[in-house]
Design an enzyme around this catalytic site. Structure first.
Site, PDB file in Angstrom:
ATOM      1  N   SER A 140       0.861  -1.189   0.000  1.00 39.86           N
ATOM      2  CA  SER A 140       0.000   0.000   0.000  1.00 39.86           C
ATOM      3  C   SER A 140       0.896   1.237   0.000  1.00 39.86           C
ATOM      4  O   SER A 140       2.041   1.173   0.463  1.00 39.86           O
ATOM      5  CB  SER A 140      -0.862   0.008   1.269  1.00 39.86           C
ATOM      6  OG  SER A 140      -1.452   1.281   1.465  1.00 39.86           O
ATOM      7  N   TYR A 153      -0.776  -0.544  10.448  1.00 38.50           N
ATOM      8  CA  TYR A 153      -1.067  -0.912   9.051  1.00 38.50           C
ATOM      9  C   TYR A 153       0.105  -0.511   8.152  1.00 38.50           C
ATOM     10  O   TYR A 153       0.567  -1.295   7.317  1.00 38.50           O
ATOM     11  CB  TYR A 153      -2.354  -0.229   8.587  1.00 38.50           C
ATOM     12  CG  TYR A 153      -2.755  -0.589   7.171  1.00 38.50           C
ATOM     13  CD1 TYR A 153      -3.181  -1.876   6.847  1.00 38.50           C
ATOM     14  CD2 TYR A 153      -2.704   0.358   6.147  1.00 38.50           C
ATOM     15  CE1 TYR A 153      -3.551  -2.210   5.550  1.00 38.50           C
ATOM     16  CE2 TYR A 153      -3.079   0.045   4.848  1.00 38.50           C
ATOM     17  CZ  TYR A 153      -3.502  -1.243   4.553  1.00 38.50           C
ATOM     18  OH  TYR A 153      -3.856  -1.572   3.258  1.00 38.50           O
TER      19      TYR A 153
HETATM   20  P1  NAD Z   1     -11.372  -6.242   1.097  1.00 39.61           P
HETATM   21  O1  NAD Z   1     -11.638  -6.126   2.557  1.00 39.61           O
HETATM   22  O2  NAD Z   1     -12.454  -5.888   0.156  1.00 39.61           O
HETATM   23  O3  NAD Z   1     -10.863  -7.705   0.747  1.00 39.61           O
HETATM   24  C1  NAD Z   1      -9.960  -8.393   1.569  1.00 39.61           C
HETATM   25  C2  NAD Z   1     -10.304  -9.867   1.574  1.00 39.61           C
HETATM   26  O4  NAD Z   1      -9.344 -10.540   2.419  1.00 39.61           O
HETATM   27  C3  NAD Z   1     -11.694 -10.169   2.164  1.00 39.61           C
HETATM   28  O5  NAD Z   1     -12.414 -10.998   1.277  1.00 39.61           O
HETATM   29  C4  NAD Z   1     -11.395 -10.875   3.471  1.00 39.61           C
HETATM   30  O6  NAD Z   1     -12.353 -11.855   3.849  1.00 39.61           O
HETATM   31  C5  NAD Z   1     -10.035 -11.507   3.172  1.00 39.61           C
HETATM   32  N1  NAD Z   1      -9.291 -11.824   4.380  1.00 39.61           N
HETATM   33  C6  NAD Z   1      -9.107 -11.020   5.468  1.00 39.61           C
HETATM   34  N2  NAD Z   1      -8.397 -11.677   6.387  1.00 39.61           N
HETATM   35  C7  NAD Z   1      -8.113 -12.896   5.885  1.00 39.61           C
HETATM   36  C8  NAD Z   1      -7.413 -14.033   6.365  1.00 39.61           C
HETATM   37  N3  NAD Z   1      -6.874 -14.028   7.595  1.00 39.61           N
HETATM   38  N4  NAD Z   1      -7.309 -15.116   5.575  1.00 39.61           N
HETATM   39  C9  NAD Z   1      -7.874 -15.126   4.339  1.00 39.61           C
HETATM   40  N5  NAD Z   1      -8.557 -14.097   3.836  1.00 39.61           N
HETATM   41  C10 NAD Z   1      -8.674 -12.997   4.596  1.00 39.61           C
HETATM   42  O7  NAD Z   1     -10.074  -5.337   0.848  1.00 39.61           O
HETATM   43  P2  NAD Z   1      -9.312  -4.893  -0.497  1.00 39.61           P
HETATM   44  O8  NAD Z   1      -9.391  -3.415  -0.555  1.00 39.61           O
HETATM   45  O9  NAD Z   1      -9.743  -5.695  -1.658  1.00 39.61           O
HETATM   46  O10 NAD Z   1      -7.820  -5.226  -0.076  1.00 39.61           O
HETATM   47  C11 NAD Z   1      -7.023  -6.230  -0.697  1.00 39.61           C
HETATM   48  C12 NAD Z   1      -5.573  -5.916  -0.400  1.00 39.61           C
HETATM   49  O11 NAD Z   1      -5.214  -4.654  -0.967  1.00 39.61           O
HETATM   50  C13 NAD Z   1      -5.233  -5.820   1.090  1.00 39.61           C
HETATM   51  O12 NAD Z   1      -3.984  -6.420   1.334  1.00 39.61           O
HETATM   52  C14 NAD Z   1      -5.156  -4.326   1.327  1.00 39.61           C
HETATM   53  O13 NAD Z   1      -4.339  -3.999   2.426  1.00 39.61           O
HETATM   54  C15 NAD Z   1      -4.569  -3.857  -0.004  1.00 39.61           C
HETATM   55  N6  NAD Z   1      -4.830  -2.444  -0.292  1.00 39.61           N
HETATM   56  C16 NAD Z   1      -6.091  -1.974  -0.402  1.00 39.61           C
HETATM   57  C17 NAD Z   1      -6.316  -0.616  -0.640  1.00 39.61           C
HETATM   58  C18 NAD Z   1      -7.688  -0.026  -0.715  1.00 39.61           C
HETATM   59  O14 NAD Z   1      -7.800   1.194  -0.583  1.00 39.61           O
HETATM   60  N7  NAD Z   1      -8.724  -0.780  -0.939  1.00 39.61           N
HETATM   61  C19 NAD Z   1      -5.218   0.233  -0.788  1.00 39.61           C
HETATM   62  C20 NAD Z   1      -3.938  -0.273  -0.683  1.00 39.61           C
HETATM   63  C21 NAD Z   1      -3.758  -1.625  -0.445  1.00 39.61           C
END
Ligand code: NAD
Length: 273
Positions: A140, A153
């Protein structure tokens, strides 16, 4: 022609957000996908189980479960070419919130750091024996620098950056490694984990009031088109699909080409790191 045709891809965090979109996009390009998340019913609701799509429950914090998921992928699809360590949680809060935040921060360290490590361990031997593989780790922009409200985070994502670089160095060209550092992308489930909404202010600095106004308008559907159209320089809130297009581009490459580090932003999103 897609380099993903017939490749075996395992994606964690696959039932929502970026993960579910990426599974669908990989299937459309002819890949065989093992989709991993915590809950089978949610996986089934989000994704089409079938000959090319295996749905598996595993908590990424559990090394045995991750090993078993990768073994299933190898056994069903004859190998494992690409791992996307996508699962993550974001319990933003200030240090002064520690009484309510400490357990969620520990879980964040477990999911975001140990989860990525468990994924790497689960595929390492297979990919080294195959002589080729690709690991994609979701970091991120929060991993770029410290801002108030994101200590744990941000630290977890900085750790992901280092795990990625170390894997690239140690695997001596046999495992391609891509670090993805997205900007804030509102349209996923990640924001539900924020513990103190004020903690979001850290990444926006003095633009925080303007950001809130813009986001409310985007979410209510009342924002001007120039803020919501990716074809406009005023585009303020990156849609998940735009981010997933870039991950797809990074993984749909010939074996000899690696896109090792990508940051994707909306041109007008104003984050300070
Ligand atoms: P999201 O919450 O929509 O999806 C995350 C998924 O991970 C969910 O389906 C959840 O059930 C699953 N999950 C959580 N803990 C888990 C575990 N212990 N084992 C297996 N699955 C698990 O979030 P997203 O925005 O799609 O995020 C995906 C990745 O992208 C993450 O690593 C997040 O940190 C990163 N990210 C997101 C953003 C953003 O703004 N959305 C920005 C930068 C980075």
């Amino acid at each position: 022609m897609s380099y993903l045709q017939n490749k075996s891809v395992l994606i964690t965090g696959a039932s929502g957000g970026f993960g579910a979109l990426l599974v669908t996009a990989c299937l459309q390009r002819g890949a065989n996908v093992t989709a991993v998340d915590l809950d089978l019913e949610q996986l089934k609701q989000a994704l089409p189980e079938g000959d090319h799509c295996l749905l598996m429950t595993a908590d990424v914090t559990d090394p045995v479960a991750m090993q078993s998921a990768t073994e299933q992928a190898v056994s069903v699809f004859g190998g494992l070419d690409i791992l996307v360590n996508n699962a993550g949680i974001m319990p933003l809060a200030f240090f002064q919130d520690h009484k309510v935040a400490a357990s969620a921060w520990n879980r964040c360290i477990d999911v975001n750091i140990k989860g990525v490590l468990n994924g790497i361990i689960a595929v390492y031997d297979t990919m080294m024996q195959q002589g080729q593989g690709h690991v994609v780790n979701l970091s991120s922009i929060y991993g770029n620098a410290a801002v108030p409200g994101s200590a744990v985070y941000g630290a977890s994502k900085a750790a992901v950056n280092l795990l990625s670089d170390a894997l690239r160095l140690e695997s001596k060209g046999k495992i391609k490694v891509t670090t993805v550092r997205p900007t804030g992308v509102p349209g996923t489930g990640l924001g539900q984990g924020v513990l103190n909404p004020e903690a979001i202010s850290g990444i926006l600095g003095s633009d925080y009031p303007g950001y809130l106004e813009t986001m409310m308008a985007v979410m209510n559907g009342t924002a001007d088109e120039h803020l919501t159209s990716s074809d406009s320089i005023g585009y303020a809130a990156l849609e998940p699909e735009r981010l997933v297009e870039q991950i797809l581009y990074a993984i749909d490459q010939p074996w000899g080409v690696v896109i090792s580090d990508i940051t994707v932003r909306a041109s007008n999103d104003r984050y300070v790191i």
